[in-house]
Structure formats: C-alpha cells, structure tokens
Enzyme design. Sequence first.
Site, PDB file in Angstrom:
ATOM      1  N   HIS A 165     -37.432  16.352   8.475  1.00  0.00           N
ATOM      2  CA  HIS A 165     -38.667  17.035   8.874  1.00  0.00           C
ATOM      3  C   HIS A 165     -39.814  16.032   8.771  1.00  0.00           C
ATOM      4  O   HIS A 165     -39.931  15.301   7.783  1.00  0.00           O
ATOM      5  CB  HIS A 165     -38.899  18.225   7.939  1.00  0.00           C
ATOM      6  CG  HIS A 165     -40.224  18.883   8.125  1.00  0.00           C
ATOM      7  ND1 HIS A 165     -40.733  19.194   9.365  1.00  0.00           N
ATOM      8  CD2 HIS A 165     -41.163  19.272   7.219  1.00  0.00           C
ATOM      9  CE1 HIS A 165     -41.914  19.753   9.219  1.00  0.00           C
ATOM     10  NE2 HIS A 165     -42.202  19.808   7.933  1.00  0.00           N
ATOM     11  N   CYS A 198     -41.184  25.410   8.303  1.00  0.00           N
ATOM     12  CA  CYS A 198     -40.711  24.113   8.818  1.00  0.00           C
ATOM     13  C   CYS A 198     -39.206  23.953   8.721  1.00  0.00           C
ATOM     14  O   CYS A 198     -38.632  23.064   9.351  1.00  0.00           O
ATOM     15  CB  CYS A 198     -41.390  22.971   8.075  1.00  0.00           C
ATOM     16  SG  CYS A 198     -43.172  23.045   8.163  1.00  0.00           S
ATOM     17  N   ASN A 210     -47.088  16.883  11.793  1.00  0.00           N
ATOM     18  CA  ASN A 210     -46.111  17.883  11.361  1.00  0.00           C
ATOM     19  C   ASN A 210     -46.117  19.038  12.370  1.00  0.00           C
ATOM     20  O   ASN A 210     -47.081  19.796  12.432  1.00  0.00           O
ATOM     21  CB  ASN A 210     -46.490  18.369   9.958  1.00  0.00           C
ATOM     22  CG  ASN A 210     -45.530  19.405   9.403  1.00  0.00           C
ATOM     23  OD1 ASN A 210     -44.719  19.966  10.132  1.00  0.00           O
ATOM     24  ND2 ASN A 210     -45.650  19.666   8.104  1.00  0.00           N
TER      25      ASN A 210
HETATM   26  N1  ACO Z   1     -59.527  12.683   4.437  1.00  0.00           N
HETATM   27  C1  ACO Z   1     -60.122  12.028   3.426  1.00  0.00           C
HETATM   28  N2  ACO Z   1     -59.984  12.379   2.138  1.00  0.00           N
HETATM   29  C2  ACO Z   1     -59.163  13.424   1.868  1.00  0.00           C
HETATM   30  C3  ACO Z   1     -58.499  14.153   2.873  1.00  0.00           C
HETATM   31  C4  ACO Z   1     -58.720  13.729   4.211  1.00  0.00           C
HETATM   32  N3  ACO Z   1     -58.113  14.343   5.272  1.00  0.00           N
HETATM   33  N4  ACO Z   1     -57.769  15.120   2.307  1.00  0.00           N
HETATM   34  C5  ACO Z   1     -57.950  15.030   0.984  1.00  0.00           C
HETATM   35  N5  ACO Z   1     -58.821  14.008   0.714  1.00  0.00           N
HETATM   36  C6  ACO Z   1     -59.294  13.540  -0.573  1.00  0.00           C
HETATM   37  C7  ACO Z   1     -59.217  14.607  -1.647  1.00  0.00           C
HETATM   38  O1  ACO Z   1     -60.354  15.420  -1.592  1.00  0.00           O
HETATM   39  C8  ACO Z   1     -59.153  13.773  -2.912  1.00  0.00           C
HETATM   40  O2  ACO Z   1     -60.457  13.331  -3.232  1.00  0.00           O
HETATM   41  P1  ACO Z   1     -60.928  13.293  -4.766  1.00  0.00           P
HETATM   42  O3  ACO Z   1     -60.013  12.304  -5.427  1.00  0.00           O
HETATM   43  O4  ACO Z   1     -62.331  12.848  -4.652  1.00  0.00           O
HETATM   44  O5  ACO Z   1     -60.753  14.687  -5.270  1.00  0.00           O
HETATM   45  C9  ACO Z   1     -58.357  12.536  -2.474  1.00  0.00           C
HETATM   46  O6  ACO Z   1     -58.443  12.491  -1.031  1.00  0.00           O
HETATM   47  C10 ACO Z   1     -56.912  12.569  -2.891  1.00  0.00           C
HETATM   48  O7  ACO Z   1     -56.395  13.842  -2.551  1.00  0.00           O
HETATM   49  P2  ACO Z   1     -54.908  14.216  -2.863  1.00  0.00           P
HETATM   50  O8  ACO Z   1     -54.648  15.629  -2.462  1.00  0.00           O
HETATM   51  O9  ACO Z   1     -54.567  13.812  -4.267  1.00  0.00           O
HETATM   52  O10 ACO Z   1     -54.165  13.222  -1.876  1.00  0.00           O
HETATM   53  P3  ACO Z   1     -52.619  12.927  -1.792  1.00  0.00           P
HETATM   54  O11 ACO Z   1     -52.392  11.488  -1.942  1.00  0.00           O
HETATM   55  O12 ACO Z   1     -51.809  13.881  -2.622  1.00  0.00           O
HETATM   56  O13 ACO Z   1     -52.304  13.257  -0.262  1.00  0.00           O
HETATM   57  C11 ACO Z   1     -51.446  14.991   1.140  1.00  0.00           C
HETATM   58  C12 ACO Z   1     -52.568  14.548   0.227  1.00  0.00           C
HETATM   59  C13 ACO Z   1     -51.384  14.018   2.323  1.00  0.00           C
HETATM   60  C14 ACO Z   1     -51.750  16.391   1.652  1.00  0.00           C
HETATM   61  C15 ACO Z   1     -50.091  14.959   0.395  1.00  0.00           C
HETATM   62  O14 ACO Z   1     -50.223  15.608  -0.855  1.00  0.00           O
HETATM   63  C16 ACO Z   1     -48.988  15.620   1.162  1.00  0.00           C
HETATM   64  O15 ACO Z   1     -48.582  15.150   2.204  1.00  0.00           O
HETATM   65  N6  ACO Z   1     -48.420  16.743   0.666  1.00  0.00           N
HETATM   66  C17 ACO Z   1     -47.398  17.471   1.383  1.00  0.00           C
HETATM   67  C18 ACO Z   1     -48.043  18.424   2.334  1.00  0.00           C
HETATM   68  C19 ACO Z   1     -47.084  18.937   3.399  1.00  0.00           C
HETATM   69  O16 ACO Z   1     -46.313  18.201   3.935  1.00  0.00           O
HETATM   70  N7  ACO Z   1     -47.184  20.220   3.715  1.00  0.00           N
HETATM   71  C20 ACO Z   1     -46.447  20.793   4.773  1.00  0.00           C
HETATM   72  C21 ACO Z   1     -45.138  21.330   4.296  1.00  0.00           C
HETATM   73  S1  ACO Z   1     -44.185  21.793   5.668  1.00  0.00           S
HETATM   74  C22 ACO Z   1     -44.668  23.357   6.258  1.00  0.00           C
HETATM   75  O17 ACO Z   1     -44.334  24.354   5.705  1.00  0.00           O
HETATM   76  C23 ACO Z   1     -45.440  23.472   7.488  1.00  0.00           C
END
Ligand code: ACO
Length: 339
Positions: free
Chosen positions: A254, A114, A284
């Site tokens: 980004h 990214c 993204n």
């Molecule tokens: N729908 C519903 N529930 C979900 C989903 C979904 N799509 N995804 C995860 N959950 C659940 C999980 O299973 C978890 O459930 P549990 O509590 O029963 O275990 C709960 O939601 C919370 O999950 P978390 O992972 O703690 O959620 P968080 O608030 O951290 O959000 C997210 C997750 C959106 C992925 C966030 O961590 C994030 O944006 N991280 C950055 C990721 C990113 O941007 N990556 C790309 C980098 S750029 C590149 O290189 C391409």
Amino acid sequence: MGHYAAITGWGMAVPQRVVTNNDLAAIMDTSDEWIRTRTGIVERRVVSDGECTSTLAVQAGHRALACARIAPEQIDLVILATCTPDRIFPATASRVQADLNIPNAGAFDLNAACSGFVYGLNVATSMIRSGASQSVLLIGVDIFTHLLNWNDRNTSVLFGDGAGAVVLQQCEQPRGLLACKLGSWGQGEQLMVAKAGGTCQPLTAELIEQGQHFVAMNGREIYKHAVREMSDSALYVIDASGLTIADINLVVPHQANLRIIEGTARRLGIPLERVFVNLDRYGNTSAASVPIAICEAAEQGRLHTNDHVLLTAFGGGLTWASAVIRWGQLPETEPYAYK
Ligand code: ACO
C-alpha cells in the site's frame, strides 16, 4: 471445479488533474521539501467537478475487462472496495455493474479502507474456489480527497484519487492467491476517522461547520501500527504459502508513505529493489493504491508468469491485509474485442 483464481486482466484510472506539492504550499503552511522528505510524495491526482467514484471505477473496470479479453456477460460478481462511495445508499458497485453493461452479476461494496482491495481479493478468490463464481471483477477505488479538510496540513498532503481493477477467473494451474491474512483492530478507530455523516452522528449544519465530516488522523500512531501489522501479516502469508523471503520476486505494498514502505521492507529483510513504489506520483489513493501499483508493475515488465508477489496493505478501521499471489494469465484465454 478449478482450485485457483488467476488474475487475468488489470486496468487503472486516475483523474487528469495533477496537484503538486508546490500547489499545496501555495494554499497552506507546508512545503515541497517537507512533504517529499516525510512522505516521498511529489504530486497526486485530484478529481474535477462531475467525476465521482463510479466514474473512475468504470474506466478502470473497462480496461481490466479488455485486458482479460472477457465479455461482460461472463462476469458473475462485481466487488467494489471503497470507503468513499458515490452515495451512502445504494451501493456504488451496482452503478458500476450497470455502466459496464454486466448483465449477469451480483454486486456489492466492501469497506476496509486502504486494505479493501486485498480484502476483496480474498473474497473473490474464495467465491471462485467454492464454485459460487467463475469470473469476478474486483475494483479498488477511492476519492479520498473528498474527505479532506484542505486547512488540515496533517492529512491533506497525503492523499490522491484513483481506481484500479482486476479480473479473476477460475483456473486449474496454481495461480492467483496462494495465502491471505486479514486483520482488524477496531479499538484504533479514533486514530483515523471521519466522525460525522453516518448513523452515529448524522450530518447537521453545526457538524459541517466544525469540519467533523472530514478525516482526522493521528499520523504517528498510524505509522507505528502500519509497519508492525504489514510486516507481521506479510511474514505469516509467506510462511503459509510454503515460501521464504527469497522466493518473493516483488512486493507491492500500500502506497501511504515511503518511510512506512521502507520500514516494512527493513523488517521483512527485503531489499528495496524488490519493492514497487509509485506513491511519488499518486500519493495515498486508499483502496486503489495496491491495484494501481499492480497495473504499473505489469506495464513496466516487473511481473512475470509464476512470479511470487507479496501484497500488503494497512488502513483505517484499523484494518490490514497481506497476500501472496502467483502471477500469470490464463494461456487459453480467447481474444475478445471489448467495445
Ligand atoms: N507540512 C509542514 N509541516 C507539517 C505538515 C505539513 N504538511 N504536517 C505536519 N507538520 C508539522 C507538525 O505540525 C509538526 O510540527 P511541530 O513539531 O512544530 O509540532 C512536525 O511537522 C512534525 O509532525 P509529525 O506528525 O511528528 O511528523 P511525522 O514525521 O510523524 O510525519 C506523517 C507525519 C507524514 C503524517 C507520518 O506520521 C505518517 O505518514 N503517518 C502515517 C499516516 C498514514 O499513512 N495514514 C493513512 C493510513 S491508510 C488509510 O486508511 C487511508
């Protein structure tokens, strides 16, 4: 020899197909409400059969050349930032150079996930400043949805496909890139990785069956690194440009997650009114996210000549990059009818 590399043209391309959060909720255990509140994403664009990375890159590149009113013959370098090339070999940049009828240019792919577009901006500017190039076409493009396991709700709701391109040209006025900071922490490779498909683990039927060729991600860890590295590198480049936060007219970050953008803006002390956000419509788009945002910011009249624009990005690798640019086309650009 010119001392600067102005951005003289820009263009973007996204697939026609729109996939909403509700579309995803129909095929996996997620909801529009969860995706909106955790990420800010409402819908994304996804390629259809027959559309590949070069298809989107050529459309965006064509528009950037037309915007810059520059003849393809004048481009002497094509840089394509992508981590989802048409093929592992050869480089997609050469396919794009051919399809855009650019006869006199070198071409190569650059993979910094990214962060790739901001990395490419630094490389293109350095080539122009050194005198090795006069006019560069830089494209950020990814079809990240091909790396997604649609059974994995942790990753598949976050990404979309697209391309954005800019033309950079040698220029005497202080425009274009003023300062740039690139970073990498390869120790974090496993935080976001598609394990199979390269030379470490060549594809086998068994690995495909296990889904090892798809991206797996530790979202929470990525989130923490992203906010810290984007804001630290942003502060570094603002200082290196001889500017302060108050001098930054617009931040183009980004577009990974609205909460990452808000956290970064908070750490920088920049109000959200001065931060460009369009991830609600695209998700993204990896290397395409910053140049697509630049195109839409320009279209919406949010970029003015001599504005200072902060670009900041973060991605797999791990990689990150921030840059300060001074906006403005070349006043002396001759009209050119691009066919
Ligand atoms: N729908 C519903 N529930 C979900 C989903 C979904 N799509 N995804 C995860 N959950 C659940 C999980 O299973 C978890 O459930 P549990 O509590 O029963 O275990 C709960 O939601 C919370 O999950 P978390 O992972 O703690 O959620 P968080 O608030 O951290 O959000 C997210 C997750 C959106 C992925 C966030 O961590 C994030 O944006 N991280 C950055 C990721 C990113 O941007 N990556 C790309 C980098 S750029 C590149 O290189 C391409």
